[in-house]
Design an enzyme around this catalytic site. Structure first.
Site, PDB file in Angstrom:
ATOM      1  N   LYS A  93      21.716  37.504  59.537  1.00  0.00           N
ATOM      2  CA  LYS A  93      23.100  37.990  59.461  1.00  0.00           C
ATOM      3  C   LYS A  93      23.764  37.635  58.132  1.00  0.00           C
ATOM      4  CE  LYS A  93      23.646  37.919  64.479  1.00  0.00           C
ATOM      5  NZ  LYS A  93      22.335  37.325  64.805  1.00  0.00           N
ATOM      6  N   ARG A  94      23.084  37.972  57.043  1.00  0.00           N
ATOM      7  CA  ARG A  94      23.614  37.706  55.720  1.00  0.00           C
ATOM      8  C   ARG A  94      24.555  38.847  55.304  1.00  0.00           C
ATOM      9  NH1 ARG A  94      21.257  33.344  56.996  1.00  0.00           N
ATOM     10  NH2 ARG A  94      20.282  32.026  55.417  1.00  0.00           N
TER      11      ARG A  94
END
Length: 266
Positions: A93-94
């Protein structure tokens, strides 16, 4: 892995199951804790037991990053152990400004050699673009998540529909169905018909089956397209099917049951 390779793998295996390696150190069977690398030993046995029944593995990086350098080494060993026939996802979840995202992309696509990474889209195209520039790699954007906090932003009105719809349709122009997927939570089954209308050709990564209560049957009927277009993830329901010494056998049996159900929907 290319789209055609992924589709072929799904068809040949008769499965669109993704096994989530959310390998919480506090939950792995006690008899493994004396191993040099307990989490890797757990993952290794889970992979051996489930690889014939799934097409993908998703590593939730938080469970590894929390352990510092040792955790990163475990993650690297795990990715390397997964068969090359299987699609690998870094659930990281960058998403940040462009030059920072470029380093995240390098970390997960080059250093760790994942096939795909989950990315938060809310900083816009320039934060996503560095991931999309990698050949034969996939960016999996958060579309409609299953957590209650989705009501705070994702489901709020934005124009003619909720905000998540604008995210889906806008982001569709950043990449193609060859390199862009969406995360859509299984507990949002009532939304899948509309989502498929908006993004008819894209793959979806669907968490929330099993322990979170999502329905595999409902998702399969509402969201599948001509190329299947689904990777349905199950984590706890498989990897923690047993907490005893038979944990790997139990995981294999749980994965097999998912595969048998999926064959009926293909």
């Amino acid at each position: 892995m290319t789209r055609q390779q992924l589709i072929a793998r799904i068809r040949n295996t008769g499965s669109y199951l993704c096994v989530g390696l959310d390998s919480d150190q506090t939950k792995i069977p006690p008899h493994l804790r004396s191993a040099k690398d307990p989490v890797f030993e757990f993952n290794r046995r889970i992979i051996d037991a489930t690889k014939d029944h799934c097409v993908a593995y998703k590593i939730n990086t938080a469970f590894y990053e929390a352990e510092g350098v040792k955790g990163w080494e475990t993650m690297q060993r795990t990715v390397n152990y997964i068969p090359k026939t299987h699609f690998t996802i870094a659930d990281a979840k960058r998403g940040d400004i462009g030059n920072t995202s470029a380093q995240y992309a390098r970390a997960f696509f080059e250093t760790l050699s994942f096939d795909a990474i989950t990315v938060a889209p809310y900083m816009g195209e320039d934060s996503v673009r560095p991931f999309l520039e990698y050949k034969d790699k996939w960016t999996i954007l958060l579309g409609l998540t299953s957590n209650t906090g989705a009501n705070d932003f994702e489901l709020q009105p934005a124009g003619d529909g909720p905000l998540y719809e604008k995210v889906l349709t806008t982001a569709a122009g950043w990449g193609t169905p060859e390199n862009l997927m969406y995360v859509v939570g299984a507990t949002r089954a009532e939304e899948f018909t509309r989502i498929r209308q908006l993004t008819p050709d894209h793959f979806y990564l669907v968490p929330g089956i099993g322990a979170q209560g999502g329905s595999l049957e409902e998702i399969s009927k509402k969201a599948m397209n001509k190329d299947v277009g689904l990777l349905v993830n199950a984590s706890r329901a498989i990897i923690f099917a047993s907490l005893g010494e038979d944990f790997a056998e139990a995981a294999g049996e749980a994965a097999k049951q998912y595969r048998e159900s999926m064959r009926g929907y293909l």
